[in-house]
Design an enzyme around this catalytic site. Structure first.
Site, PDB file in Angstrom:
ATOM      1  N   PHE A  32      -9.142  -1.231   7.851  1.00  0.00           N
ATOM      2  CA  PHE A  32      -7.883  -0.896   8.507  1.00  0.00           C
ATOM      3  C   PHE A  32      -8.094   0.120   9.640  1.00  0.00           C
ATOM      4  O   PHE A  32      -7.863  -0.167  10.822  1.00  0.00           O
ATOM      5  CB  PHE A  32      -6.919  -0.383   7.441  1.00  0.00           C
ATOM      6  CG  PHE A  32      -5.714   0.343   7.941  1.00  0.00           C
ATOM      7  CD1 PHE A  32      -4.947  -0.182   8.967  1.00  0.00           C
ATOM      8  CD2 PHE A  32      -5.333   1.548   7.364  1.00  0.00           C
ATOM      9  CE1 PHE A  32      -3.822   0.489   9.422  1.00  0.00           C
ATOM     10  CE2 PHE A  32      -4.216   2.213   7.807  1.00  0.00           C
ATOM     11  CZ  PHE A  32      -3.464   1.691   8.841  1.00  0.00           C
ATOM     12  N   ILE A  33      -8.561   1.317   9.303  1.00  0.00           N
ATOM     13  CA  ILE A  33      -8.797   2.330  10.330  1.00  0.00           C
ATOM     14  C   ILE A  33     -10.017   1.958  11.172  1.00  0.00           C
ATOM     15  O   ILE A  33     -10.035   2.152  12.384  1.00  0.00           O
ATOM     16  CB  ILE A  33      -8.975   3.722   9.703  1.00  0.00           C
ATOM     17  CG1 ILE A  33      -7.718   4.128   8.921  1.00  0.00           C
ATOM     18  CG2 ILE A  33      -9.287   4.761  10.769  1.00  0.00           C
ATOM     19  CD1 ILE A  33      -7.847   5.444   8.171  1.00  0.00           C
ATOM     20  N   GLY A  58     -17.663 -15.941   4.501  1.00  0.00           N
ATOM     21  CA  GLY A  58     -17.538 -16.005   5.950  1.00  0.00           C
ATOM     22  C   GLY A  58     -16.211 -15.576   6.532  1.00  0.00           C
ATOM     23  O   GLY A  58     -15.894 -15.931   7.669  1.00  0.00           O
ATOM     24  N   ALA A 102     -16.340   2.863   2.728  1.00  0.00           N
ATOM     25  CA  ALA A 102     -16.098   3.528   1.444  1.00  0.00           C
ATOM     26  C   ALA A 102     -15.415   2.554   0.512  1.00  0.00           C
ATOM     27  O   ALA A 102     -14.774   1.590   0.942  1.00  0.00           O
ATOM     28  CB  ALA A 102     -15.220   4.768   1.628  1.00  0.00           C
ATOM     29  N   ILE A 104     -12.353   2.298  -1.592  1.00  0.00           N
ATOM     30  CA  ILE A 104     -11.086   3.022  -1.574  1.00  0.00           C
ATOM     31  C   ILE A 104     -10.163   2.516  -2.682  1.00  0.00           C
ATOM     32  O   ILE A 104     -10.484   1.563  -3.370  1.00  0.00           O
ATOM     33  CB  ILE A 104     -10.390   2.882  -0.205  1.00  0.00           C
ATOM     34  CG1 ILE A 104     -10.074   1.404   0.089  1.00  0.00           C
ATOM     35  CG2 ILE A 104     -11.246   3.479   0.899  1.00  0.00           C
ATOM     36  CD1 ILE A 104      -9.239   1.194   1.329  1.00  0.00           C
ATOM     37  N   TYR A 168     -11.797   8.551  -7.581  1.00  0.00           N
ATOM     38  CA  TYR A 168     -11.894   8.310  -6.140  1.00  0.00           C
ATOM     39  C   TYR A 168     -12.007   9.627  -5.375  1.00  0.00           C
ATOM     40  O   TYR A 168     -12.918   9.811  -4.554  1.00  0.00           O
ATOM     41  CB  TYR A 168     -10.679   7.531  -5.645  1.00  0.00           C
ATOM     42  CG  TYR A 168     -10.535   7.535  -4.142  1.00  0.00           C
ATOM     43  CD1 TYR A 168     -11.457   6.880  -3.332  1.00  0.00           C
ATOM     44  CD2 TYR A 168      -9.473   8.204  -3.526  1.00  0.00           C
ATOM     45  CE1 TYR A 168     -11.332   6.891  -1.954  1.00  0.00           C
ATOM     46  CE2 TYR A 168      -9.347   8.222  -2.146  1.00  0.00           C
ATOM     47  CZ  TYR A 168     -10.272   7.567  -1.357  1.00  0.00           C
ATOM     48  OH  TYR A 168     -10.152   7.585   0.005  1.00  0.00           O
ATOM     49  N   LYS A 172     -15.150  11.226  -3.063  1.00  0.00           N
ATOM     50  CA  LYS A 172     -15.019  11.620  -1.658  1.00  0.00           C
ATOM     51  C   LYS A 172     -15.377  13.094  -1.462  1.00  0.00           C
ATOM     52  O   LYS A 172     -15.944  13.468  -0.428  1.00  0.00           O
ATOM     53  CB  LYS A 172     -13.606  11.323  -1.167  1.00  0.00           C
ATOM     54  CG  LYS A 172     -13.284   9.836  -1.080  1.00  0.00           C
ATOM     55  CD  LYS A 172     -14.190   9.077  -0.106  1.00  0.00           C
ATOM     56  CE  LYS A 172     -13.875   9.401   1.336  1.00  0.00           C
ATOM     57  NZ  LYS A 172     -14.714   8.602   2.276  1.00  0.00           N
ATOM     58  N   LYS A 224       9.830  -2.590  -6.226  1.00  0.00           N
ATOM     59  CA  LYS A 224       9.211  -1.912  -7.361  1.00  0.00           C
ATOM     60  C   LYS A 224       8.096  -0.992  -6.885  1.00  0.00           C
ATOM     61  O   LYS A 224       7.174  -1.419  -6.182  1.00  0.00           O
ATOM     62  CB  LYS A 224       8.665  -2.945  -8.348  1.00  0.00           C
ATOM     63  CG  LYS A 224       9.757  -3.840  -8.939  1.00  0.00           C
ATOM     64  CD  LYS A 224       9.163  -4.888  -9.867  1.00  0.00           C
ATOM     65  CE  LYS A 224      10.249  -5.784 -10.435  1.00  0.00           C
ATOM     66  NZ  LYS A 224       9.691  -6.819 -11.323  1.00  0.00           N
ATOM     67  N   ARG A 232       4.232  12.736   1.007  1.00  0.00           N
ATOM     68  CA  ARG A 232       3.027  12.445   1.780  1.00  0.00           C
ATOM     69  C   ARG A 232       3.280  12.708   3.260  1.00  0.00           C
ATOM     70  O   ARG A 232       4.422  12.750   3.723  1.00  0.00           O
ATOM     71  CB  ARG A 232       2.591  10.983   1.575  1.00  0.00           C
ATOM     72  CG  ARG A 232       2.158  10.630   0.156  1.00  0.00           C
ATOM     73  CD  ARG A 232       0.885  11.341  -0.231  1.00  0.00           C
ATOM     74  NE  ARG A 232       0.396  10.934  -1.546  1.00  0.00           N
ATOM     75  CZ  ARG A 232       0.656  11.571  -2.684  1.00  0.00           C
ATOM     76  NH1 ARG A 232       1.455  12.632  -2.671  1.00  0.00           N
ATOM     77  NH2 ARG A 232       0.151  11.156  -3.825  1.00  0.00           N
TER      78      ARG A 232
END
Length: 346
Positions: A32-33, A58, A102, A104, A168, A172, A224, A232
């Site tokens: 993503f990043i 692939g 990583a 994640i 996790y 890190k 849900k 956050r």
């Protein structure tokens, strides 16, 4: 004010380099990043070496448009950061290395903590050692705000205690310390970047914003979620990518950790309401107990102090939360086939 406290600049200018012609390695480049960072580097004229995890089926993923171009500025190298030899080969000849690869996802770390240690800690050691051997100009290592755990003081500065509230986050923390040890022991030019909750197009279904939007755009009348009370600090992905480049050019950040966040917090419950509005849908927000973290592992509050990034590198977020949520909602609506809205993704 102690020696480590940055003095705010009146009108900071974002740190930058002329990336034209520089060979840059991005580990985790399909992510993503990572893919957003590849896009930004290409737009700045860099030659990007994209280190991606080997997949026998692939799937070209987020870098498909580059792989289809015979004149692409992106070279793909497949491998695994746990393979020291493969990493050593990938780093050779690179000016800058952005290490994003990583394992994640907090929920899966409860099931397989050893895998997180191998990929995140051992993988980071392999990258740092390769950068030392090949004398790269800069290693930018990716951390996470999860290393802070529940805020003891707010906003959270880089001096906040590190709290391993999940396997996790523990992995890190270990990875960050491994990277920084190479600065202290070997003078490797490394900076640890700590993004707070990054969001935007291409984010996987395991994150909260895609989880909510996928349910909404699938027509759910009930959304849900896990706990609605934690807060956050959400940063749009293009702002995070800009922060990586700014810190890669910032000598003051060498051997240091730097937060990338907006400095604004929102509860998950209020975020869900904002996403209902951004999507133009109508739904009831419910707590699904299967999505709750263990009580001692839930991080209750995360909000960044981004003074270092602003003062040292001249970085600041440009995309507001309202605009970012709208852009993300539009993207997910157009890519709904990528999401299993009726299934909880760990």
């Amino acid at each position: 004010m102690n020696a480590d406290t940055p003095t705010p600049a009146a009108a900071p200018v974002e740190s930058d380099l002329d990336w034209t012609g520089r060979t840059v390695l991005v580990t985790g480049a399909e992510g993503f990043i990572g893919s957003a960072l590849v896009d930004l580097l290409v737009s700045r004229g860099a030659r990007v070496r994209a280190f991606t995890h080997y997949k026998p089926y692939g799937d070209k993923g987020n870098l498909a448009r580059y792989l289809a171009d015979p004149h692409s500025p992106v070279e793909t190298v497949t491998g695994d950061v746990r393979d020291a030899g493969r990493v050593m080969d990938a780093v050779e000849g690179c000016d800058t290395v952005f290490h994003l690869a990583a394992l994640i996802g907090i929920p899966y770390s409860y099931d397989s903590p050893g895998a997180y240690v191998q990929t995140n800690v051992v993988g980071t050691e392999n990258v740092a050692e390769a950068c030392r051997r090949h004398q790269v100009r800069r290693l930018v290592h990716t951390s996470t705000s999860e290393v802070y755990g529940t805020a003891r003081t707010v906003p959270i500065s880089e001096e906040h205690p590190l709290q391993p509230q999940s396997p996790y986050s523990a992995s890190k923390i270990g990875a960050d310390m491994m990277a920084l040890s190479h600065w202290h022991a070997f003078e490797l030019p490394v900076t640890v970047v700590r993004p707070f909750n990054t969001y935007g197009p291409r984010q996987s279904a395991r994150a909260v914003i895609p989880t909510i939007l996928a349910q909404l755009h699938s027509g759910a009348r009930q959304v849900k979620l896990g706990s609605l009370t934690p807060t956050r600090d959400f940063t749009y992905v293009t702002d995070t990518a800009r922060g990586f480049l700014a810190l890669a050019a910032c000598d003051r950040a060498l051997g240091r950790s730097v937060n990338l966040g907006t400095g604004q917090e929102i509860s998950i419950g209020d975020l869900a309401k904002a996403l209902v509005h951004a999507s133009g849908r109508d739904a009831e927000i419910l707590v699904d107990r299967s999505r709750l973290r263990p009580a001692g592992s839930e991080v209750r509050r995360l909000v960044s102090d981004n003074t270092r990034a602003r003062s040292w590198a001249g970085w600041e977020p440009r995309v507001s939360l309202d605009e970012g949520l709208r852009l993300t909602s539009d993207w997910i609506a157009d890519h709904l086939d990528l999401f299993a809205a009726d299934r909880y993704q760990v």
